[in-house]
Design an enzyme around this catalytic site. Structure first.
Site, PDB file in Angstrom:
ATOM      1  N   ASN A 281      -5.775   9.279 -14.959  1.00 51.65           N
ATOM      2  CA  ASN A 281      -4.999  10.152 -14.066  1.00 51.65           C
ATOM      3  C   ASN A 281      -5.629  10.055 -12.690  1.00 51.65           C
ATOM      4  OD1 ASN A 281      -3.699  12.191 -12.732  1.00 51.65           O
ATOM      5  ND2 ASN A 281      -4.572  13.863 -13.942  1.00 51.65           N
TER       6      ASN A 281
ATOM      7  N   LYS B 146      -4.705  11.286  -9.943  1.00 60.79           N
ATOM      8  CA  LYS B 146      -4.518  12.482  -9.102  1.00 60.79           C
ATOM      9  C   LYS B 146      -4.092  12.038  -7.686  1.00 60.79           C
ATOM     10  CE  LYS B 146      -7.696  14.825 -12.180  1.00 60.79           C
ATOM     11  NZ  LYS B 146      -8.736  15.814 -12.393  1.00 60.79           N
TER      12      LYS B 146
ATOM     13  N   HIS C  79      -0.891  19.714 -16.451  1.00 59.19           N
ATOM     14  CA  HIS C  79      -2.285  19.555 -16.038  1.00 59.19           C
ATOM     15  C   HIS C  79      -2.797  20.871 -15.447  1.00 59.19           C
ATOM     16  CE1 HIS C  79      -5.924  18.169 -14.136  1.00 59.19           C
ATOM     17  NE2 HIS C  79      -5.854  17.123 -14.945  1.00 59.19           N
TER      18      HIS C  79
ATOM     19  N   GLU D 106      -4.592  21.460 -12.997  1.00 59.96           N
ATOM     20  CA  GLU D 106      -4.480  21.559 -11.538  1.00 59.96           C
ATOM     21  C   GLU D 106      -3.079  22.003 -11.142  1.00 59.96           C
ATOM     22  OE1 GLU D 106      -6.036  17.642 -10.800  1.00 59.96           O
ATOM     23  OE2 GLU D 106      -7.985  18.349 -11.520  1.00 59.96           O
TER      24      GLU D 106
ATOM     25  N   GLU E 132      -7.977  19.432 -22.337  1.00 62.67           N
ATOM     26  CA  GLU E 132      -8.861  19.315 -21.182  1.00 62.67           C
ATOM     27  C   GLU E 132      -9.454  20.678 -20.847  1.00 62.67           C
ATOM     28  OE1 GLU E 132      -7.732  15.615 -18.658  1.00 62.67           O
ATOM     29  OE2 GLU E 132      -6.556  17.295 -17.944  1.00 62.67           O
TER      30      GLU E 132
ATOM     31  N   GLY F 195     -13.950  17.312 -13.685  1.00 60.59           N
ATOM     32  CA  GLY F 195     -14.547  16.982 -12.391  1.00 60.59           C
ATOM     33  C   GLY F 195     -15.884  17.659 -12.143  1.00 60.59           C
TER      34      GLY F 195
ATOM     35  N   SER G  88     -14.529  14.917 -17.547  1.00 60.04           N
ATOM     36  CA  SER G  88     -15.767  14.171 -17.296  1.00 60.04           C
ATOM     37  C   SER G  88     -16.040  13.092 -18.335  1.00 60.04           C
ATOM     38  CB  SER G  88     -16.962  15.130 -17.170  1.00 60.04           C
ATOM     39  OG  SER G  88     -16.754  16.020 -16.090  1.00 60.04           O
TER      40      SER G  88
HETATM   41  P1  13P Z   1     -12.387  14.114 -14.668  1.00 56.99           P
HETATM   42  O1  13P Z   1     -12.452  12.933 -15.634  1.00 56.99           O
HETATM   43  O2  13P Z   1     -12.598  13.732 -13.249  1.00 56.99           O
HETATM   44  O3  13P Z   1     -13.235  15.242 -15.141  1.00 56.99           O
HETATM   45  O4  13P Z   1     -10.855  14.633 -14.726  1.00 56.99           O
HETATM   46  C1  13P Z   1     -10.262  14.889 -15.937  1.00 56.99           C
HETATM   47  C2  13P Z   1      -8.826  15.133 -15.713  1.00 56.99           C
HETATM   48  O5  13P Z   1      -8.438  16.143 -15.128  1.00 56.99           O
HETATM   49  C3  13P Z   1      -7.866  14.125 -16.185  1.00 56.99           C
HETATM   50  O6  13P Z   1      -6.560  14.592 -16.142  1.00 56.99           O
END
Ligand code: 13P
Length: 259
Positions: free
Chosen positions: A10, A12, A97, A99, A169, A175, A215
């Protein structure tokens, strides 16, 4: 029951259109020497979806939208619909997601409508769910993820459910460099699997993939994917670097071949 692992990147809001295409070509080159037996998906920004799909044509890489609107068309400024994603070359769509839930107000019900739109247009949903740190500390993780899953998958037939991928997740692991331990993740994956068994029957639930995200990197993918109910990963940061992303793919693949 073996499920084909899925490794999804992803991206983003990262990479311009030319950067996205160049990255895709570099991943294809890096994987060229290896017959790829896992599913590989990348989710570029909407602006780059079409060009990435073209660059990935005839390669093991498939393309996902990072978001979708439930309607097919209409006055929804800034949004993109499932038929638009499909026509641009996507065959997956990421929905729910954290976010989007936290920053853009996506509710469980809205995620459910998005899931329906993807299925109606022959796109495979990757539905994300997970708890906040506060929910984990208050021991509300199971309740939270279970309700997210049941609302997202409400009114699905077993045949439709079979096309859905779930991505667990934990928000505190996204992150942050903090990963759920393989055992912590497996505990939630097993709970989600059991819920899928109750909703759609054992045969269907055992074919549905449940990805872990938060992560994920080359150093932890092996211990995660060894867990019986972890069927791949949804990767943010590490999917932006060719060497890290291909390392993760090849490690998951190695495990798949051994098992
Ligand atoms: P990270 O791998 O940067 O922690 O992000 C995970 C994520 O949100 C994938 O959709």
């Amino acid at each position: 029951m073996t499920r084909q692992p899925l490794i999804a990147g992803n991206w983003k809001m990262n990479k311009t259109l030319p950067e996205s295409v160049a990255f895709t070509r570099d991943v294809v080159t890096a994987l060229a020497a290896h017959p790829i037996t896992v599913d590989v998906v990348v989710a570029p920004t909407l602006l780059a979806v079409h060009a990435v799909a073209q660059a990935a044509e005839g390669t093991p890489i498939q393309v996902a939208g990072q978001n979708v609107h439930p309607s097919e068309s209409g006055a929804f400024t800034g949004e993109v619909s499932a038929p638009m994603l499909k026509a641009a070359g996507c065959n997956y769509g990421i929905i729910g997601h954290s976010e989007r839930r936290q920053m853009f107000g996506d509710t469980d019900e809205f995620v459910q409508q998005k899931l329906r739109a993807l299925l109606n247009h022959s796109l495979k949903p990757i539905v994300c769910l997970g708890e906040t740190l506060e929910e984990r500390e208050k021991n509300q993780t199971k309740e939270r993820v279970s309700s997210q899953l049941s609302i997202a998958c409400q009114n699905l037939t077993a045949e439709e459910a079979a096309r859905v991928t779930v991505a667990y997740e934990p928000i505190w692991a996204i992150g942050t460099g903090l990963t759920a331990s393989p055992e912590q993740a497996q505990e939630i994956h097993a709970l989600l699997r059991q819920q899928l068994v109750e909703s759609f029957g054992k045969n269907v639930a055992n074919t549905m993939r449940i990805l872990y995200g938060g992560s994920v990197k080359p150093s932890n993918i092996e211990s995660l994917i060894q867990q019986p109910d972890i069927d791949g990963a949804l990767i943010g940061g590490a999917s932006l670097k060719v060497d890290l992303f291909t390392d993760i793919i090849l490690t998951a693949q190695q495990f798949n071949e051994q098992s």
